[in-house]
Design a protein around this motif. Structure first.
Motif, PDB file in Angstrom:
ATOM      1  N   SER A  13       3.557  81.128 114.071  1.00  0.00           N
ATOM      2  CA  SER A  13       4.451  79.976 113.934  1.00  0.00           C
ATOM      3  C   SER A  13       3.789  78.869 113.105  1.00  0.00           C
ATOM      4  O   SER A  13       4.409  78.315 112.186  1.00  0.00           O
ATOM      5  N   ALA A  50      13.605  84.175 109.998  1.00  0.00           N
ATOM      6  CA  ALA A  50      15.062  84.206 110.222  1.00  0.00           C
ATOM      7  C   ALA A  50      15.473  83.070 111.155  1.00  0.00           C
ATOM      8  O   ALA A  50      16.511  82.434 110.950  1.00  0.00           O
ATOM      9  N   LEU A  51      14.651  82.806 112.179  1.00  0.00           N
ATOM     10  CA  LEU A  51      14.964  81.709 113.105  1.00  0.00           C
ATOM     11  C   LEU A  51      14.937  80.376 112.366  1.00  0.00           C
ATOM     12  O   LEU A  51      15.846  79.548 112.525  1.00  0.00           O
ATOM     13  N   HIS A  52      13.907  80.172 111.551  1.00  0.00           N
ATOM     14  CA  HIS A  52      13.834  78.935 110.769  1.00  0.00           C
ATOM     15  C   HIS A  52      15.085  78.787 109.893  1.00  0.00           C
ATOM     16  O   HIS A  52      15.667  77.700 109.791  1.00  0.00           O
ATOM     17  N   ASP A  91       4.640  77.306 109.406  1.00  0.00           N
ATOM     18  CA  ASP A  91       4.817  75.855 109.244  1.00  0.00           C
ATOM     19  C   ASP A  91       3.769  75.243 108.319  1.00  0.00           C
ATOM     20  O   ASP A  91       3.766  74.031 108.100  1.00  0.00           O
ATOM     21  N   ARG A 106       7.403  90.386 113.312  1.00  0.00           N
ATOM     22  CA  ARG A 106       7.432  89.101 114.057  1.00  0.00           C
ATOM     23  C   ARG A 106       7.591  87.924 113.089  1.00  0.00           C
ATOM     24  O   ARG A 106       8.336  86.992 113.338  1.00  0.00           O
ATOM     25  N   ALA A 145      18.019  80.088 110.459  1.00  0.00           N
ATOM     26  CA  ALA A 145      19.191  79.809 111.307  1.00  0.00           C
ATOM     27  C   ALA A 145      19.201  78.337 111.728  1.00  0.00           C
ATOM     28  O   ALA A 145      20.266  77.704 111.763  1.00  0.00           O
ATOM     29  N   LEU A 146      18.035  77.807 112.060  1.00  0.00           N
ATOM     30  CA  LEU A 146      17.960  76.385 112.455  1.00  0.00           C
ATOM     31  C   LEU A 146      18.319  75.478 111.275  1.00  0.00           C
ATOM     32  O   LEU A 146      19.024  74.479 111.442  1.00  0.00           O
ATOM     33  N   ASP A 147      17.836  75.861 110.098  1.00  0.00           N
ATOM     34  CA  ASP A 147      18.113  75.040 108.920  1.00  0.00           C
ATOM     35  C   ASP A 147      19.591  75.069 108.535  1.00  0.00           C
ATOM     36  O   ASP A 147      20.070  74.183 107.831  1.00  0.00           O
ATOM     37  N   GLN A 148      20.300  76.126 108.989  1.00  0.00           N
ATOM     38  CA  GLN A 148      21.723  76.248 108.681  1.00  0.00           C
ATOM     39  C   GLN A 148      22.597  75.348 109.560  1.00  0.00           C
ATOM     40  O   GLN A 148      23.772  75.151 109.268  1.00  0.00           O
ATOM     41  N   LEU A 149      22.030  74.866 110.642  1.00  0.00           N
ATOM     42  CA  LEU A 149      22.845  74.036 111.545  1.00  0.00           C
ATOM     43  C   LEU A 149      23.315  72.799 110.784  1.00  0.00           C
ATOM     44  O   LEU A 149      22.529  72.183 110.053  1.00  0.00           O
ATOM     45  N   PRO A 150      24.589  72.448 110.958  1.00  0.00           N
ATOM     46  CA  PRO A 150      25.082  71.283 110.216  1.00  0.00           C
ATOM     47  C   PRO A 150      24.415  70.001 110.693  1.00  0.00           C
ATOM     48  O   PRO A 150      24.166  69.836 111.892  1.00  0.00           O
ATOM     49  N   THR A 151      24.090  69.133 109.758  1.00  0.00           N
ATOM     50  CA  THR A 151      23.512  67.839 110.149  1.00  0.00           C
ATOM     51  C   THR A 151      24.651  66.832 110.321  1.00  0.00           C
ATOM     52  O   THR A 151      25.687  66.932 109.666  1.00  0.00           O
ATOM     53  N   ARG A 170      11.114  87.664 111.849  1.00  0.00           N
ATOM     54  CA  ARG A 170      12.024  87.081 112.856  1.00  0.00           C
ATOM     55  C   ARG A 170      11.869  85.562 112.900  1.00  0.00           C
ATOM     56  O   ARG A 170      12.852  84.839 113.045  1.00  0.00           O
ATOM     57  N   LEU A 171      10.617  85.131 112.815  1.00  0.00           N
ATOM     58  CA  LEU A 171      10.380  83.679 112.793  1.00  0.00           C
ATOM     59  C   LEU A 171      11.039  83.043 111.569  1.00  0.00           C
ATOM     60  O   LEU A 171      11.666  81.985 111.663  1.00  0.00           O
TER      61      LEU A 171
END
Lengths: 190, 177
Positions: free
Chosen positions: B19, B53-55, B23, B47, B57-63, B50-51
């Motif tokens: 992680s 992909a998670l980053h 970062d 692994r 997905a988080l970055d895709q969240l609308p602000t 997947r990390l």
């Protein structure tokens, strides 16, 4: 973080100008720069946009009133988000908010996918990510939000959360591990 | 030119640092060790993916963008807070104000007690001859304080003071009498 480092912090300079000369334009510059990030930070505590805006306004009022106590040894953004986190924590406890995932913004998803099936899948994934994030323990969620949405370094997060860098590393490891487990079906599909 | 080989690390250590690696928070040598391990280890490479992909997905969240009424609402809230702050300052003064005489009286009383105590400790032993001018002046200055002085007020108890004082010098029969 050393004081010398903060000597180059433009935000700290503005805050000191406001603190020492009562120059409201300096505070307004900081308000304009950080209102979006603070709203988004508060949104991760409530899941409700209107409540997040109210919390953000209260956070900036607190900063305004607390300005005489600001020490330039602290980076402005870490000071601001420390106030933001404490305020959100207190208010969420006091008001007994339960996090609620708002209706996913259709337009943002539709813009990315033409295929209705892909749109539905992206909507489902977004909802799942929101929920997985909301279910994290508060300290893990705060660390992750500060890292991903506020672009803070581990050292800045540690100052904001008043903990060590190694503790931040551990919080982020656990937060991401938990989220990957919750989202395994989405993340493996690529 | 020689290149230093990256340190070899195991999966358990690599997993712990993935992680922070993603970062950009690992020091150079450790980052190199993780990179080298991931290159040769499919499990850790998975692994890391997947990390990533998670980053993503988080970055895709609308602000959330501030609404049009946000600035105005903040300005009103700030004005209200300033009014409250101004109102709170005069309200707090009378609360302390009426207490000030009481504090002053208490402080004066405490000073008086201290003065009495110091004088009592520093005063010379009682003399039978007449006081000189200095003693009289001191007595006059502290007359009010001495009015409440138990020993002075209870003068009857001092009537036999000379006998008590000379007790050891008296012959036994006289003392008994």
């Amino acid at each position: 973080m050393s004081q010398a480092h903060h000597g180059h912090d433009e935000d700290a300079r503005l805050m000191l100008a406001f603190q020492q000369n009562d120059d409201e334009r300096c505070f307004d510059q900081l308000f304009q720069k950080y209102k979006g990030p603070v709203i988004n930070f508060a949104f991760r505590y409530t899941g409700r946009r209107e409540v997040a805006e109210e919390l953000a306004q209260e956070i900036f009022v607190k900063c305004y009133i607390a300005a005489p106590r600001y020490q330039p040894s602290a980076k402005f953004s870490t000071w601001l988000f420390r106030i933001a986190r404490n305020h959100c924590l207190n208010e969420v406890r006091r008001q007994d908010y339960s996090y609620r995932t708002e209706q996913v913004e259709e337009s943002a998803i539709a813009a990315q996918h033409d295929d209705p099936e892909q749109q539905a899948q992206a909507r489902a994934m977004q909802r799942a990510v929101e929920q997985a994030l909301a279910q994290l323990p508060e300290s893990q969620r705060s660390a992750l939000v500060l890292s991903r949405f506020c672009a803070m370094s581990y050292e800045e997060i540690s100052e904001t959360m008043e903990t060590s860098v190694s503790a931040v590393k551990s919080l982020l490891n656990r937060a991401k591990g938990t989220m990957i487990k919750h989202l395994s079906s989405f993340l493996t599909e690529g | 030119m020689t290149t230093t080989k990256p340190k070899v690390i195991r999966c358990s250590k690599c997993t712990k640092h993935l992680s922070a690696f993603l970062d950009g928070e690992l020091p150079g040598a450790l980052a190199e060790a993780v990179r080298a391990h991931v290159t040769g280890c499919p499990a850790c490479a998975d692994r890391l993916e997947r990390l990533r992909a998670l980053h993503g997905a988080l970055d895709q969240l609308p602000t959330q963008q501030p609404s049009d009424r946000f600035d105005g609402a903040f300005a009103r809230r700030l004005q209200a807070a300033k009014r409250d702050q101004r109102a709170a300052v005069p309200a707090s003064r009378p609360r302390w104000g009426w207490r000030l005489p009481a504090f002053a009286a208490a402080a004066a009383g405490l000073c008086a007690v201290v003065v009495v105590a110091v004088l009592a400790l520093r005063s010379p032993p009682p003399r039978t001859d007449a006081p000189d001018a200095g003693d009289e002046l001191e007595l006059a200055m502290n007359l009010e304080l001495l009015q409440d002085y138990d020993v002075v007020a209870n003068l009857e108890a001092l009537e036999d003071f000379e006998v008590v004082k000379r007790m050891e010098e008296l012959p036994v029969e006289e003392a008994v009498r």
